[in-house]
Design a protein around this motif. Structure first.
Motif, PDB file in Angstrom:
ATOM      1  N   SER A   1      -0.038   5.610  -5.209  1.00 59.89           N
ATOM      2  CA  SER A   1      -0.607   5.836  -3.874  1.00 59.89           C
ATOM      3  C   SER A   1      -1.623   4.555  -3.968  1.00 59.89           C
ATOM      4  O   SER A   1      -2.795   4.855  -3.603  1.00 59.89           O
TER       5      SER A   1
ATOM      6  N   ARG B   1      -4.760   9.887  -8.353  1.00 53.87           N
ATOM      7  CA  ARG B   1      -3.846   8.605  -8.012  1.00 53.87           C
ATOM      8  C   ARG B   1      -3.286   8.031  -9.470  1.00 53.87           C
ATOM      9  O   ARG B   1      -2.240   7.665  -9.508  1.00 53.87           O
TER      10      ARG B   1
ATOM     11  N   LYS C   1      -3.861   1.327  -3.000  1.00 59.42           N
ATOM     12  CA  LYS C   1      -4.667   0.951  -1.810  1.00 59.42           C
ATOM     13  C   LYS C   1      -4.978  -0.507  -1.901  1.00 59.42           C
ATOM     14  O   LYS C   1      -5.170  -1.069  -3.085  1.00 59.42           O
TER      15      LYS C   1
ATOM     16  N   ALA D   1       0.835  -0.939   0.161  1.00 57.50           N
ATOM     17  CA  ALA D   1       0.074  -0.019  -0.005  1.00 57.50           C
ATOM     18  C   ALA D   1       0.691   1.205  -0.019  1.00 57.50           C
ATOM     19  O   ALA D   1       1.840   1.174   0.544  1.00 57.50           O
TER      20      ALA D   1
ATOM     21  N   SER E   1      -1.530  -4.708   2.318  1.00 56.53           N
ATOM     22  CA  SER E   1      -1.803  -3.616   3.566  1.00 56.53           C
ATOM     23  C   SER E   1      -0.642  -3.458   4.508  1.00 56.53           C
ATOM     24  O   SER E   1       0.267  -4.492   4.445  1.00 56.53           O
TER      25      SER E   1
END
Length: 125
Positions: A85, A67, A87, A14, A125
């Motif tokens: 960036s 992004r 996620k 992430a 993550s």
């Protein structure tokens, strides 16, 4: 129709970045609007970004705006998707698609008639 091959997917943490490429063959690439779509497990395929035939116009899904950046190099028959960036919710198989219709800011998959096989993007993550 045009043949499309995606590459550049992979595993990233992430906050990291990836650049996807979509290489076309078979027809005049500049005759096509190109879009990126993605499909996560258990979800429907959704629109990510699109670019007009000569790159003058772009359109993004709200979830990636600011992004992700879509660009193209018609001399190389290639469209890129720069993803920053990242996620965990960006995890999906990413597909590029090409369509010969007029430019529309709709993100509808029905506007595209050629599809690649997809490349997996996994964000941890």
């Amino acid at each position: 129709q045009v043949q499309l091959v995606e590459s550049g997917g992979g595993l990233v943490q992430a906050g990291g970045s990836l650049r996807l490429s979509c290489v076309a063959s078979g027809r005049t690439f500049s005759a096509y609007t190109v879009g990126w779509f993605r499909q996560a497990p258990g979800k429907e395929r959704g629109f990510v970004a699109a670019i007009s035939k000569y790159g003058a116009a772009t359109y993004y899904a709200d979830s990636v705006k600011g992004r992700f950046t879509i660009s193209r190099d018609n001399a190389k028959n290639t469209v890129y998707l720069q993803m920053n960036s990242l996620k965990p919710e960006d995890t999906a198989v990413y597909y590029c698609a090409a369509g010969q219709g007029p430019w529309v800011r709709s993100g509808r998959s029905a506007d595209y008639d050629s599809w690649g096989q997809g490349t997996q993007v996994t964000v941890s993550s």
